[in-house]
Design a protein around this motif. Structure first.
Motif, mmCIF file in Angstrom:
data_model
loop_
_atom_site.group_PDB
_atom_site.id
_atom_site.type_symbol
_atom_site.label_atom_id
_atom_site.label_comp_id
_atom_site.label_asym_id
_atom_site.label_seq_id
_atom_site.Cartn_x
_atom_site.Cartn_y
_atom_site.Cartn_z
ATOM 1 N N LEU A 39 67.600 14.182 -1.371
ATOM 2 C CA LEU A 39 67.353 15.635 -1.760
ATOM 3 C C LEU A 39 66.181 16.014 -1.067
ATOM 4 N N ILE A 40 66.369 17.402 -0.425
ATOM 5 C CA ILE A 40 65.403 18.129 0.116
ATOM 6 C C ILE A 40 65.304 19.202 -1.021
ATOM 7 N N LYS A 41 64.126 19.499 -1.378
ATOM 8 C CA LYS A 41 63.888 20.653 -2.583
ATOM 9 C C LYS A 41 62.561 21.533 -2.376
ATOM 10 N N GLY A 42 62.698 22.570 -2.039
ATOM 11 C CA GLY A 42 61.300 23.343 -2.002
ATOM 12 C C GLY A 42 61.374 24.449 -3.029
ATOM 13 N N THR A 43 60.313 24.796 -3.539
ATOM 14 C CA THR A 43 60.115 25.803 -4.677
ATOM 15 C C THR A 43 59.041 26.632 -4.247
ATOM 16 N N SER A 44 59.470 28.197 -4.457
ATOM 17 C CA SER A 44 58.276 29.219 -4.238
ATOM 18 C C SER A 44 58.355 29.944 -5.389
ATOM 19 N N GLU A 45 57.259 30.403 -5.780
ATOM 20 C CA GLU A 45 56.974 31.303 -7.186
ATOM 21 C C GLU A 45 56.271 32.571 -6.736
ATOM 22 N N SER A 46 56.746 32.955 -5.051
ATOM 23 C CA SER A 46 56.064 34.082 -4.607
ATOM 24 C C SER A 46 57.273 34.982 -4.140
ATOM 25 N N ALA A 47 58.545 34.841 -4.846
ATOM 26 C CA ALA A 47 59.573 35.712 -4.159
ATOM 27 C C ALA A 47 59.443 37.352 -4.776
ATOM 28 N N ASN A 48 59.328 38.369 -4.023
ATOM 29 C CA ASN A 48 59.223 39.683 -4.321
ATOM 30 C C ASN A 48 60.422 40.216 -4.515
ATOM 31 N N GLY A 49 60.499 41.213 -5.527
ATOM 32 C CA GLY A 49 61.770 42.034 -5.212
ATOM 33 C C GLY A 49 61.537 43.500 -6.054
ATOM 34 N N MET A 50 62.329 44.423 -5.619
ATOM 35 C CA MET A 50 62.468 45.699 -6.054
ATOM 36 C C MET A 50 63.762 46.298 -6.062
ATOM 37 N N ILE A 51 64.284 46.913 -7.106
ATOM 38 C CA ILE A 51 65.506 47.435 -7.184
ATOM 39 C C ILE A 51 65.786 48.547 -8.079
ATOM 40 N N ASP A 52 66.392 49.653 -7.578
ATOM 41 C CA ASP A 52 66.583 50.788 -8.243
ATOM 42 C C ASP A 52 67.974 50.971 -8.835
ATOM 43 N N LEU A 53 67.938 50.887 -10.266
ATOM 44 C CA LEU A 53 69.261 50.370 -11.008
ATOM 45 C C LEU A 53 70.135 51.911 -11.111
ATOM 46 N N GLU A 54 69.385 53.127 -10.529
ATOM 47 C CA GLU A 54 70.183 54.250 -10.528
ATOM 48 C C GLU A 54 70.989 54.264 -9.198
ATOM 49 N N THR A 55 70.447 53.884 -8.081
ATOM 50 C CA THR A 55 71.037 53.786 -6.833
ATOM 51 C C THR A 55 71.709 52.725 -6.393
ATOM 52 N N GLY A 56 71.137 51.710 -7.072
ATOM 53 C CA GLY A 56 71.587 50.472 -6.593
ATOM 54 C C GLY A 56 70.855 49.512 -5.476
ATOM 55 N N LYS A 57 70.069 50.504 -4.861
ATOM 56 C CA LYS A 57 69.636 49.711 -3.674
ATOM 57 C C LYS A 57 68.430 48.671 -4.119
ATOM 58 N N PHE A 58 68.367 47.797 -3.219
ATOM 59 C CA PHE A 58 67.308 46.802 -3.680
ATOM 60 C C PHE A 58 66.703 45.984 -2.355
ATOM 61 N N ARG A 59 65.579 45.354 -2.435
ATOM 62 C CA ARG A 59 65.198 44.436 -1.427
ATOM 63 C C ARG A 59 64.440 43.464 -1.977
ATOM 64 N N PHE A 60 64.622 42.219 -1.502
ATOM 65 C CA PHE A 60 63.967 40.779 -1.963
ATOM 66 C C PHE A 60 63.187 40.072 -0.696
ATOM 67 N N ASP A 61 62.183 39.633 -0.869
ATOM 68 C CA ASP A 61 61.777 38.633 0.178
ATOM 69 C C ASP A 61 60.826 37.589 -0.358
ATOM 70 N N VAL A 62 60.547 36.633 0.500
ATOM 71 C CA VAL A 62 60.157 35.754 0.084
ATOM 72 C C VAL A 62 59.080 35.079 1.366
ATOM 73 N N PRO A 63 58.033 34.875 1.302
ATOM 74 C CA PRO A 63 57.073 34.235 2.510
ATOM 75 C C PRO A 63 57.591 32.713 2.616
ATOM 76 N N ILE A 64 57.983 32.153 3.870
ATOM 77 C CA ILE A 64 58.415 31.016 4.009
ATOM 78 C C ILE A 64 57.252 29.869 3.793
ATOM 79 N N THR A 65 56.166 30.105 4.121
ATOM 80 C CA THR A 65 55.013 29.179 3.494
ATOM 81 C C THR A 65 54.787 29.034 2.291
ATOM 82 N N SER A 66 55.146 29.968 1.602
ATOM 83 C CA SER A 66 55.144 29.779 0.062
ATOM 84 C C SER A 66 55.898 28.729 -0.707
ATOM 85 N N PHE A 67 56.871 27.918 0.215
ATOM 86 C CA PHE A 67 57.596 26.900 -0.450
ATOM 87 C C PHE A 67 56.573 25.682 -0.628
#
Length: 197
Positions: A41-69
């Protein structure tokens, strides 16, 4: 005059509160990817995933720095960043789009959601539709989702496993608590300056 002052004071407190309840939530969560069979198994874990979501419009953005894994050994981490993901060049993975379906909140506080958008990994953007669950906890939500990513779709070389075969698919899972965003500083300043002459 007293009524006028009372009205102004009410606006002072109500405007920032109204701005804070716009339906926009943000958070930092944990993202895990796995590739290969249990014995190789190859397994990577990051605790630096960032997210923002507008539950009224439904728009969202999520990102994670690759080096954080993080990986179980430094050699795998080095190969992941240098050989497979080229993280110095492609520094983030992102998913940007809109919630297209949102089910009713169940008695357990869970709502099924479907999101469509552009998933960009290794500099290659692909249209994706991904399902997940939003769990209501007080005035916060938690997003839970898991989905596969075909490495070939993002021009990522399949890492060789100890069995000699290549791991062609990553299985990605995400857990992210989402809290209401605070009003913008300029909105608070504008509210404080509001007055009658």
């Amino acid at each position: 005059m007293k009524k006028l002052l009372l009205f102004v004071c009410s606006l002072y407190w109500l405007i920032p509160q109204a701005q804070a309840q716009t339906g926009t939530y943000k958070g930092i969560g944990t993202i895990v990817f796995e590739a290969g069979a249990p014995l190789s198994l190859i397994k990577g874990t990051s605790e630096s995933a960032n997210g923002m979501i507008d539950l009224e419009t439904g728009k969202f953005r999520f990102d994670v720095p690759i080096t954080s894994f993080q990986f179980l050994n430094s050699l795998m981490q080095e190969r992941f960043n240098d050989k497979y993901m080229q993280s110095s060049r492609f520094q983030k993975a992102t998913f940007v789009g809109k919630i297209t379906e949102k089910g009713p909140v169940s008695a357990k506080g869970e709502a099924k959601v479907t999101a469509s958008g552009i998933l960009t990994i290794h500099g290659v953007a692909k249209k994706r539709t991904i399902s997940g669950i939003l769990v209501k906890k007080g005035n916060t939500w938690q997003l839970v989702t898991d989905f596969p990513v075909e490495l070939a779709d993002h021009h990522i070389q399949a890492p060789r496993l100890s069995s000699g075969y290549g791991a062609s698919t990553m299985h990605v899972s995400l857990k992210m608590p989402l809290t209401p965003t605070d009003p913008e500083p300029q909105q608070i300043v504008a509210a404080k300056k509001f007055s009658f002459r």
